[in-house]
Design a protein around this motif. Structure first.
Motif, PDB file in Angstrom:
ATOM      1  N   ASP A 253      50.552  56.281  32.958  1.00 40.95           N
ATOM      2  CA  ASP A 253      49.307  56.547  33.673  1.00 40.95           C
ATOM      3  C   ASP A 253      49.260  55.619  34.888  1.00 40.95           C
ATOM      4  O   ASP A 253      48.594  54.585  34.899  1.00 40.95           O
ATOM      5  N   THR A 254      49.976  56.014  35.935  1.00 39.12           N
ATOM      6  CA  THR A 254      50.117  55.166  37.121  1.00 39.12           C
ATOM      7  C   THR A 254      48.784  54.930  37.807  1.00 39.12           C
ATOM      8  O   THR A 254      48.498  53.812  38.275  1.00 39.12           O
ATOM      9  N   LYS A 255      47.948  55.954  37.878  1.00 42.86           N
ATOM     10  CA  LYS A 255      46.680  55.832  38.584  1.00 42.86           C
ATOM     11  C   LYS A 255      45.825  54.722  37.986  1.00 42.86           C
ATOM     12  O   LYS A 255      45.337  53.835  38.698  1.00 42.86           O
ATOM     13  N   ARG A 256      45.660  54.734  36.683  1.00 44.48           N
ATOM     14  CA  ARG A 256      44.816  53.732  36.048  1.00 44.48           C
ATOM     15  C   ARG A 256      45.497  52.368  36.003  1.00 44.48           C
ATOM     16  O   ARG A 256      44.830  51.333  36.021  1.00 44.48           O
ATOM     17  N   ALA A 257      46.799  52.367  35.934  1.00 44.21           N
ATOM     18  CA  ALA A 257      47.515  51.094  36.006  1.00 44.21           C
ATOM     19  C   ALA A 257      47.258  50.426  37.353  1.00 44.21           C
ATOM     20  O   ALA A 257      47.012  49.211  37.422  1.00 44.21           O
ATOM     21  N   CYS A 258      47.285  51.200  38.427  1.00 45.14           N
ATOM     22  CA  CYS A 258      47.039  50.654  39.763  1.00 45.14           C
ATOM     23  C   CYS A 258      45.599  50.165  39.897  1.00 45.14           C
ATOM     24  O   CYS A 258      45.341  49.131  40.538  1.00 45.14           O
ATOM     25  N   ILE A 259      44.667  50.883  39.307  1.00 45.26           N
ATOM     26  CA  ILE A 259      43.267  50.457  39.366  1.00 45.26           C
ATOM     27  C   ILE A 259      43.095  49.122  38.654  1.00 45.26           C
ATOM     28  O   ILE A 259      42.424  48.207  39.154  1.00 45.26           O
ATOM     29  N   ALA A 260      43.705  49.001  37.476  1.00 41.22           N
ATOM     30  CA  ALA A 260      43.595  47.753  36.717  1.00 41.22           C
ATOM     31  C   ALA A 260      44.254  46.595  37.454  1.00 41.22           C
ATOM     32  O   ALA A 260      43.724  45.473  37.490  1.00 41.22           O
ATOM     33  N   LEU A 261      45.393  46.836  38.080  1.00 40.48           N
ATOM     34  CA  LEU A 261      46.078  45.780  38.828  1.00 40.48           C
ATOM     35  C   LEU A 261      45.265  45.359  40.041  1.00 40.48           C
ATOM     36  O   LEU A 261      45.169  44.158  40.359  1.00 40.48           O
ATOM     37  N   ALA A 262      44.684  46.330  40.734  1.00 41.47           N
ATOM     38  CA  ALA A 262      43.866  46.008  41.897  1.00 41.47           C
ATOM     39  C   ALA A 262      42.648  45.193  41.498  1.00 41.47           C
ATOM     40  O   ALA A 262      42.275  44.221  42.177  1.00 41.47           O
ATOM     41  N   GLU A 263      42.033  45.556  40.391  1.00 44.25           N
ATOM     42  CA  GLU A 263      40.856  44.819  39.953  1.00 44.25           C
ATOM     43  C   GLU A 263      41.232  43.422  39.472  1.00 44.25           C
ATOM     44  O   GLU A 263      40.485  42.462  39.677  1.00 44.25           O
ATOM     45  N   PHE A 264      42.393  43.303  38.862  1.00 44.06           N
ATOM     46  CA  PHE A 264      42.844  41.975  38.433  1.00 44.06           C
ATOM     47  C   PHE A 264      43.036  41.066  39.641  1.00 44.06           C
ATOM     48  O   PHE A 264      42.595  39.915  39.657  1.00 44.06           O
ATOM     49  N   GLY A 265      43.717  41.576  40.678  1.00 40.05           N
ATOM     50  CA  GLY A 265      43.947  40.759  41.865  1.00 40.05           C
ATOM     51  C   GLY A 265      42.665  40.370  42.570  1.00 40.05           C
ATOM     52  O   GLY A 265      42.556  39.282  43.142  1.00 40.05           O
ATOM     53  N   GLU A 266      41.661  41.245  42.535  1.00 42.87           N
ATOM     54  CA  GLU A 266      40.392  40.968  43.192  1.00 42.87           C
ATOM     55  C   GLU A 266      39.507  40.041  42.366  1.00 42.87           C
ATOM     56  O   GLU A 266      38.833  39.159  42.919  1.00 42.87           O
ATOM     57  N   THR A 267      39.491  40.238  41.046  1.00 43.15           N
ATOM     58  CA  THR A 267      38.586  39.479  40.179  1.00 43.15           C
ATOM     59  C   THR A 267      39.158  38.119  39.788  1.00 43.15           C
ATOM     60  O   THR A 267      38.416  37.150  39.624  1.00 43.15           O
ATOM     61  N   TYR A 268      40.491  38.020  39.668  1.00 46.46           N
ATOM     62  CA  TYR A 268      41.115  36.783  39.193  1.00 46.46           C
ATOM     63  C   TYR A 268      42.210  36.328  40.170  1.00 46.46           C
ATOM     64  O   TYR A 268      43.402  36.273  39.827  1.00 46.46           O
ATOM     65  N   PRO A 269      41.847  35.997  41.396  1.00 44.92           N
ATOM     66  CA  PRO A 269      42.869  35.585  42.365  1.00 44.92           C
ATOM     67  C   PRO A 269      43.584  34.300  41.953  1.00 44.92           C
ATOM     68  O   PRO A 269      44.779  34.128  42.253  1.00 44.92           O
ATOM     69  N   ALA A 270      42.887  33.402  41.263  1.00 43.28           N
ATOM     70  CA  ALA A 270      43.533  32.161  40.826  1.00 43.28           C
ATOM     71  C   ALA A 270      44.611  32.441  39.792  1.00 43.28           C
ATOM     72  O   ALA A 270      45.699  31.834  39.827  1.00 43.28           O
ATOM     73  N   LEU A 271      44.345  33.343  38.864  1.00 39.62           N
ATOM     74  CA  LEU A 271      45.362  33.704  37.873  1.00 39.62           C
ATOM     75  C   LEU A 271      46.516  34.468  38.518  1.00 39.62           C
ATOM     76  O   LEU A 271      47.688  34.280  38.146  1.00 39.62           O
ATOM     77  N   ALA A 272      46.176  35.328  39.490  1.00 47.65           N
ATOM     78  CA  ALA A 272      47.215  36.111  40.156  1.00 47.65           C
ATOM     79  C   ALA A 272      48.166  35.235  40.954  1.00 47.65           C
ATOM     80  O   ALA A 272      49.331  35.605  41.180  1.00 47.65           O
ATOM     81  N   ALA A 273      47.684  34.079  41.379  1.00 46.22           N
ATOM     82  CA  ALA A 273      48.535  33.161  42.148  1.00 46.22           C
ATOM     83  C   ALA A 273      48.972  31.959  41.311  1.00 46.22           C
ATOM     84  O   ALA A 273      49.635  31.065  41.838  1.00 46.22           O
ATOM     85  N   GLY A 274      48.589  31.953  40.035  1.00 49.82           N
ATOM     86  CA  GLY A 274      48.898  30.795  39.203  1.00 49.82           C
ATOM     87  C   GLY A 274      49.577  31.163  37.909  1.00 49.82           C
ATOM     88  O   GLY A 274      50.718  31.643  37.894  1.00 49.82           O
ATOM     89  N   ARG A 275      48.871  30.975  36.788  1.00 52.30           N
ATOM     90  CA  ARG A 275      49.466  31.110  35.462  1.00 52.30           C
ATOM     91  C   ARG A 275      50.064  32.489  35.204  1.00 52.30           C
ATOM     92  O   ARG A 275      51.092  32.609  34.531  1.00 52.30           O
ATOM     93  N   LEU A 276      49.447  33.557  35.721  1.00 48.63           N
ATOM     94  CA  LEU A 276      49.921  34.910  35.453  1.00 48.63           C
ATOM     95  C   LEU A 276      50.595  35.549  36.661  1.00 48.63           C
ATOM     96  O   LEU A 276      50.765  36.765  36.719  1.00 48.63           O
TER      97      LEU A 276
END
Length: 290
Positions: A253-276
């Motif tokens: 399910d590429t569409k929803r995977a992309c939505i979840a990834l986009a929201e992760f990068g927007e909501t958790y920028p510290a995690l996206a650039a750090g631990r995860l």
């Protein structure tokens, strides 16, 4: 002419309201009692009885009264018909409302069904609320081997003053040892028994991972989604959103995977650039998002 007018009025009344024939005839007999031998006593002398004279004015007045009364009855009948139609319409609307309420109170769909829509197009929510997930039962015919039972029994369960933490830690040890079905059972027990414990966010996230590592993304996705939506500031909420994207990738399910990834990068920028960061970039490389 005095006798022909009531007859004409009678025909007219019968054509307008047949249900009122009996009443009209009764009125006619009162107005013209000599028109029917059953209501006229003959003279003893045997001479033909003389018909009583009825003035044209009296007959006309009686006919007019009959017609006026018929008009009033017709008006009342129309009013009652309208009230019946209004009442029927109100009843229909009430039945539709009851059906809508019954549909709204219908049982929630199974977890497997809710995983088809884990994310929305809005940046404020990854998906619609999911039903409480339940683990997929193992086939009854499948029994663990004696070696597996012994290996699971060899994993000690902690015994501390925090019984809830002990339950979670035991589930973690089972998952860490690769006993995923046993870990799923233990972690489900923990999150259902201690939903408000500070370890709850860890337990829901790890339960999703136990399903995902066991090759069951359909069962994993609802737990990741539930943990993310329960408290977006919880210690493992960001982890669950990222693992939700992995579950969607596993389900193609590429569409929803992309939505979840986009929201992760927007909501958790510290995690996206750090631990995860490495996990986030690896998942971005697995899909092509527009």
């Amino acid at each position: 002419m005095a006798t022909s007018m009531p007859a004409a009025a009678q025909d007219d009344s019968q054509a307008r309201i047949r249900k009122l024939e009996a009443e009209v005839r009764a009125l006619q007999r009162k107005v013209f009692p000599g028109g029917d031998g059953r209501y006229f006593e003959p003279e003893i002398s045997g001479q033909p009885a003389a018909r009583p004279s009825v003035s044209t004015t009296t007959s006309t007045t009686a006919v007019t009264d009959i017609l006026a009364r018929l008009d009033a009855l017709e008006t009342q009948l129309q009013r009652l018909t309208a009230q019946y139609e209004v009442g029927g319409n109100a009843m229909r609307l009430l039945e539709e409302r009851i059906e809508a309420l019954e549909a709204a109170n219908a049982p929630a769909p199974s977890p497997a069904a809710t995983t088809t829509a884990p994310a929305s197009t809005s940046s404020t929510s990854a998906a619609q609320p999911a039903a409480t997930p339940t683990p997929t039962p193992s086939p009854a015919a499948t029994q663990p081997s004696a070696e597996r039972v012994a290996a699971v029994q060899a994993i000690a369960k902690p015994q501390t003053d925090d019984a809830a933490d002990d339950e979670y830690s035991y589930g973690f040890r089972l998952w860490d040892a690769g006993f995923f079905p046993e870990a799923q059972q233990q972690l489900t027990l923990f999150v259902e028994r201690y939903p408000s414990h500070w370890r709850a966010t860890y337990g829901r996230n790890l339960l999703g991972r136990a399903y995902l590592d066991d090759g069951k993304p359909n069962d994993a996705a609802p737990w990741f989604l539930r943990n993310y939506q329960a408290d977006k500031n919880a210690p493992r909420a960001g982890d669950s959103l990222l693992y939700l994207a992995e579950a969607m990738i596993a389900l193609d399910d590429t569409k929803r995977a992309c939505i979840a990834l986009a929201e992760f990068g927007e909501t958790y920028p510290a995690l996206a650039a750090g631990r995860l960061q490495s996990q986030y970039e690896r998942n971005l490389g697995r899909v092509t998002c527009s």
